[in-house]
Write an enzyme that holds these catalytic residues in place. Structure first.
Site, PDB file in Angstrom:
ATOM      1  N   ASP A  39     -54.118 -61.670  25.712  1.00 45.15           N
ATOM      2  CA  ASP A  39     -55.498 -61.353  26.092  1.00 45.15           C
ATOM      3  C   ASP A  39     -56.061 -62.194  27.243  1.00 45.15           C
ATOM      4  O   ASP A  39     -55.952 -63.423  27.244  1.00 45.15           O
ATOM      5  CB  ASP A  39     -56.438 -61.572  24.899  1.00 45.15           C
ATOM      6  CG  ASP A  39     -56.014 -60.821  23.666  1.00 45.15           C
ATOM      7  OD1 ASP A  39     -55.014 -60.092  23.713  1.00 45.15           O
ATOM      8  OD2 ASP A  39     -56.689 -60.971  22.639  1.00 45.15           O
ATOM      9  N   TRP A  64     -49.070 -54.626  21.605  1.00 40.27           N
ATOM     10  CA  TRP A  64     -48.516 -55.366  20.466  1.00 40.27           C
ATOM     11  C   TRP A  64     -47.344 -54.607  19.833  1.00 40.27           C
ATOM     12  O   TRP A  64     -46.424 -55.206  19.284  1.00 40.27           O
ATOM     13  CB  TRP A  64     -49.595 -55.603  19.412  1.00 40.27           C
ATOM     14  CG  TRP A  64     -50.631 -56.592  19.835  1.00 40.27           C
ATOM     15  CD1 TRP A  64     -51.944 -56.346  20.093  1.00 40.27           C
ATOM     16  CD2 TRP A  64     -50.455 -57.998  20.045  1.00 40.27           C
ATOM     17  NE1 TRP A  64     -52.598 -57.507  20.465  1.00 40.27           N
ATOM     18  CE2 TRP A  64     -51.709 -58.533  20.431  1.00 40.27           C
ATOM     19  CE3 TRP A  64     -49.357 -58.862  19.948  1.00 40.27           C
ATOM     20  CZ2 TRP A  64     -51.886 -59.885  20.722  1.00 40.27           C
ATOM     21  CZ3 TRP A  64     -49.540 -60.216  20.233  1.00 40.27           C
ATOM     22  CH2 TRP A  64     -50.790 -60.705  20.612  1.00 40.27           C
TER      23      TRP A  64
END
Length: 493
Positions: free
Chosen positions: A43, A308
């Protein structure tokens, strides 16, 4: 260290990244996208303006190409295209962040650069139960070195309304209005779905709960991560990244997704009322976007270019993860629109333009090939089956973008891009029906493909790990498809 005493963990990380990133082969990394110095990044964090430069931090584990104890990596730029690598900013070196310095944001205040992040700590309760706790913490610095406040953590889960999770409470986005600081933080309600909590402070040390700005109500995934909240073109926009989404047609896909909510904000009641909801990006690799307000008033967004569920690292690579091109945001006809920052045009070279090309069979155009480029294709209205663009093409590899006129869908397909794992390789989105007319802008930087449709009305972001030698571009169509194309190489020295 300019008066800031670095911890052993931070010194170790800085020494390691400084040594190891020199071992990465020249030219292996993308040319104009932020990528991991070494090891793993995810992130984007702390995307902010400080003393006339734009800083970007990111979740960072320098010691392997897999997620691990989170540090904050650090880069900066003055034009969003050419980035300088700085040493790691913070490390998990306090009791309250011993399990990681999770995502957060940044703001400038009184000449200092203020980082707000989530500290993660494992605890053992009196009955012997092991639990994880997430709190919000602050570090202040000079754009290079940062010192964590002695009063950390500054926001704890007990400040949330009754029925809120003490475990899932993370990713603060901080901003300042007048003399007051505000922060939105991702949280989870007792019904197991996401909510966005709003807090305020006058001194960065004492924070008060203000309201639950918005709730998921189990409609869009569960936990809402990485919130961002801002005013844009007269409307308020809430960005979030929901976990455990379920597919809704072609708008939302299973797993970890992204979403924008457009609406109005009642300042007196601290209440947000949504008017529209949509996916931020329809590609295979996009998550956790964050924005900054530029000096000239643009709202610019950047996201993590990875998934992910599709973690891919080519064999031999010692770095994993990159960010998208920073994108200028606007609202048009109730939709969030995004386009690459205009500064990219300063790096254009070798322009090539073709008009009135008929793609009734596979064809290549002289001067249009490469893996570091910005290309726009305008397809004229007409009657045809589909229009296809094959990128990173060779006898062995190819990645395709296909517009199907009969279905009004655009599909990205990397099945033949060189993947060696059984991961998701294809995704489609509905596009506006304009009787076959469509504008497709493609930005490539070695291993990334960012697609912007109809002047940014929709975006698709994906990565490919095709060998760089595969650099041909092939156009084709079913029927007489007429199109125009302009290609510019993007050259960053």
């Amino acid at each position: 260290m300019n008066g800031v005493l670095a911890s052993e963990k931070l010194i170790k990380a800085r020494e390691y990244e400084n040594r190891k990133q020199k071992e990465i082969p020249q030219g292996q990394k993308p040319a104009f996208h932020v990528s991991a110095p070494i090891g793993w990044i995810n992130d984007p964090n702390g995307f902010s303006l400080y003393k006339g430069e734009y800083h970007l931090f990111y979740q960072y584990h320098p010691y392997s190409t897999n997620w691990g104890p989170m540090h904050w990596g650090h880069s900066k730029t003055d034009d969003f295209i050419k980035w300088d690598q700085l040493p790691a900013a913070i490390a998990p070196d306090e009791e309250y962040d011993q399990q990681g310095c999770f995502s957060g944001s940044a703001v400038e205040h009184e000449g200092r650069h203020i980082l707000m992040y989530t500290g993660v700590q494992d605890k053992v309760l009196e009955d012997g139960t092991k639990v994880s706790r997430q709190t919000q913490c602050i570090a202040a610095g000079d754009g290079y070195n940062y010192e964590k406040l002695s009063c950390n953590p500054v926001i704890q889960s007990w400040q949330l309304p009754e029925g809120s999770s003490a475990v899932d409470f993370r990713d603060p986005k901080i901003w300042k209005e007048g003399e007051v600081f505000y922060a939105v933080v991702g949280s989870r309600h007792e019904d197991n779905s996401g909510q966005i909590a709003l807090f305020s402070s006058k001194d960065l040390k004492e924070w008060e709960f203000v309201s639950i700005l918005e709730r998921c109500n189990n409609q869009y995934g569960l936990m809402w991560e990485c919130p961002d909240f801002f005013l844009l073109d007269g409307k308020y926009v809430l960005l979030t990244s929901p976990q455990e989404m379920r597919s809704e047609g072609l708008e939302f896909h299973n797993g970890n997704g992204t979403m924008y909510l457009i609406g109005n904000y009642d300042r007196e009641q601290q209440d947000f009322s949504r008017e529209g909801v949509g996916s931020i990006d329809y590609g295979l690799d996009f998550y956790a976007p964050q924005t900054v307000l530029t000096e000239d008033g643009r709202r610019v967004m950047i996201g993590w270019m990875q998934s992910w569920d599709n973690h891919m690292v080519p064999q031999g690579f010692e770095w994993s993860g990159m960010m998208t091109i920073p994108r200028e945001l606007t609202i048009k006809n109730g939709r969030l629109c995004q386009n690459p920052v205009r500064e990219i045009e300063n790096y254009y070279q070798n322009p090539v333009t073709y008009k009135d090309i008929i793609a009734d069979k596979p064809l290549e155009l002289k001067g249009i090939r490469g893996r570091e480029l910005d290309m726009t294709i305008d397809v004229e209205a007409g009657y045809y089956g589909c229009f296809r663009i094959n990128l990173a093409h060779s006898e062995k590899y190819s990645t395709s973008i296909c517009y199907d006129l009969s279905k009004n869908t655009l599909t990205f397909d990397r099945n033949y891009s060189g993947l060696k794992r059984d991961v998701i390789y294809q995704r489609s989105m509905y596009v506006k029906n304009q009787d076959g007319k469509i504008r497709i802008r493609i930005l490539m930087d070695k291993y990334s493909v960012e697609v912007f449709v109809n002047d940014g009305e929709q975006a698709m972001t994906s990565i490919i790990h095709t060998p760089i030698e595969s650099d041909r571009i092939v156009f084709g169509g079913e029927g007489n498809v007429k199109f125009h194309v302009t290609k510019n190489d993007v050259v960053v020295n």
